[in-house]
Scaffold this active site. Structure first.
Site, PDB file in Angstrom:
ATOM      1  N   LYS A  51       0.844  -1.204   0.000  1.00  0.00           N
ATOM      2  CA  LYS A  51       0.000   0.000   0.000  1.00  0.00           C
ATOM      3  C   LYS A  51       0.880   1.254   0.000  1.00  0.00           C
ATOM      4  O   LYS A  51       0.613   2.214  -0.722  1.00  0.00           O
ATOM      5  CB  LYS A  51      -0.934  -0.010   1.221  1.00  0.00           C
ATOM      6  CG  LYS A  51      -2.057  -1.022   1.064  1.00  0.00           C
ATOM      7  CD  LYS A  51      -2.830  -1.276   2.346  1.00  0.00           C
ATOM      8  CE  LYS A  51      -3.811  -2.430   2.125  1.00  0.00           C
ATOM      9  NZ  LYS A  51      -4.519  -2.828   3.349  1.00  0.00           N
ATOM     10  N   GLN A  95      -4.803  -1.573   9.578  1.00  0.00           N
ATOM     11  CA  GLN A  95      -4.596  -2.879   8.941  1.00  0.00           C
ATOM     12  C   GLN A  95      -5.134  -3.997   9.838  1.00  0.00           C
ATOM     13  O   GLN A  95      -4.798  -4.082  11.005  1.00  0.00           O
ATOM     14  CB  GLN A  95      -3.101  -3.084   8.657  1.00  0.00           C
ATOM     15  CG  GLN A  95      -2.789  -4.354   7.888  1.00  0.00           C
ATOM     16  CD  GLN A  95      -3.400  -4.376   6.489  1.00  0.00           C
ATOM     17  OE1 GLN A  95      -3.306  -3.405   5.745  1.00  0.00           O
ATOM     18  NE2 GLN A  95      -4.051  -5.474   6.135  1.00  0.00           N
ATOM     19  N   ASP A 118     -11.294   2.651   3.609  1.00  0.00           N
ATOM     20  CA  ASP A 118     -11.595   1.230   3.393  1.00  0.00           C
ATOM     21  C   ASP A 118     -13.084   1.032   3.111  1.00  0.00           C
ATOM     22  O   ASP A 118     -13.492  -0.036   2.649  1.00  0.00           O
ATOM     23  CB  ASP A 118     -11.207   0.417   4.641  1.00  0.00           C
ATOM     24  CG  ASP A 118      -9.869  -0.291   4.471  1.00  0.00           C
ATOM     25  OD1 ASP A 118      -9.485  -0.545   3.314  1.00  0.00           O
ATOM     26  OD2 ASP A 118      -9.225  -0.594   5.489  1.00  0.00           O
TER      27      ASP A 118
END
Ligand code: NDP
Length: 280
Positions: A51, A95, A118
């Site tokens: 990422k 995460q 997200d």
């Protein structure tokens, strides 16, 4: 036709590069993503590294915060709350998975919908369910982008989604419904899974079981999207038995190189969109 997710993702990244350059010109700063990594799960390390690399390649500023595995809920929450307050942070990503002592729900709930890149927050999922604009989960959003760029129109098609998780199956169903497909969602309690799948013009497999979907479960000419990421004899493979399924499908995504590369590309796209929306 094999859908080349890697090539589409590369194209999206190139588009994002000019988008972030335009953003910089207008606002004098780059869109910024803050990533919170707790503990040292090896898979999470790889995901976070990819990422951050994606951010670097597309002109997004990345801020990575590492917390030790034994960190308390309060300390983790204090970091997220600080990122929420910071003006220059456009997107916050925690995460997953998190260590057992951390209440993931509580931590994720601290991220406001406008920084929830997200797309996991109740508000963003609610907006998607209502057909309103919001931030959409990266994997299903990437699948819609693949479908669009292959000129496949879901309107009036029968879409069958196998899997009903909050991060893939359910948002996928809502996106396809919003695109005027007729949608069936299957799960572990579904009776006659093969029969349901055979009805699909668009079949999305998001289960996590290697080879669950075999050629006899696929309608001739169907579009087959394989989200699964499984390890079999040390190799990465999807939920679909690719070799046999490819003979019946009109379009099919491979694993690796199909849906996977799109997920990070869409995360980067969500960061840009969040930054633009915040600056408006
Ligand atoms: P979850 O484990 O959260 O959900 C799996 C779903 O599959 C559940 O809804 C479950 O049903 C259903 N299921 C399990 N067994 C069967 C079965 N035999 N028949 C029908 N349905 C079944 O997984 P995720 O949604 O998080 O991920 C799914 C897969 O996609 C995984 O392999 C994951 O690694 C991969 N993935 C890939 C991404 C990418 O970027 N390529 C991103 C995210 C995930 P029930 O609800 O009844 O338990």
């Amino acid at each position: 036709m094999i859908i080349d997710g890697k090539a589409v993702a590369a194209q999206i990244r190139a588009e994002l590069k000019s988008r972030t350059a335009r953003f910089f010109e207008k606002y004098g700063r780059a869109p910024a993503l803050a990533v919170v990594l707790i503990g040292n799960d090896p898979a999470s390390e790889v995901y976070v590294r990819n990422k951050i690399k994606g951010c670097e390649e597309t002109g997004i500023r990345s801020l990575c915060y590492r917390l030790p595995a034994a960190v308390s809920q309060e300390e983790a929450l204090a970091l997220v709350n600080d990122l929420v307050r910071r003006e220059e942070v456009d997107g916050i990503l925690v995460q997953l998975p998190l260590p057992v002592q951390i209440d993931a729900e509580k931590l994720l709930r601290a991220i406001p919908p406008e920084k929830d890149v997200d797309g996991f927050s109740a508000e963003n999922i609610g907006k998607l369910a209502r057909g309103e604009e919001g931030i959409v989960a990266c994997t299903p959003l990437g699948i819609m982008e693949l479908i669009k760029r292959c000129h496949i129109d879901p309107r009036g098609k029968h879409a069958v989604i196998v899997g009903r998780s909050n991060i893939v199956g359910k948002p996928m169903a809502m996106l396809l419904l919003n695109a005027d497909a007729t949608v069936t969602v299957c799960h572990s309690k579904t009776k006659a899974l093969a029969e349901e799948c055979r009805r699909a013009d668009i079949l999305v497999a998001a289960v996590g079981k290697a080879g669950l979907i075999t050629a006899d479960m696929i309608k001739e000419g169907a579009v087959v999207i394989d989200v699964g990421m499984n390890r079999k004899e040390g190799r990465l493979c999807g939920d679909v038995d690719f070799e046999s399924a490819a003979k019946k499908a009109s379009y099919i995504t491979p694993v690796p190189g199909g849906v996977g590369p799109m997920t990070i590309a869409m995360l980067l796209s969500n960061v840009c969109a969040a930054a633009e929306a915040r600056m408006k």
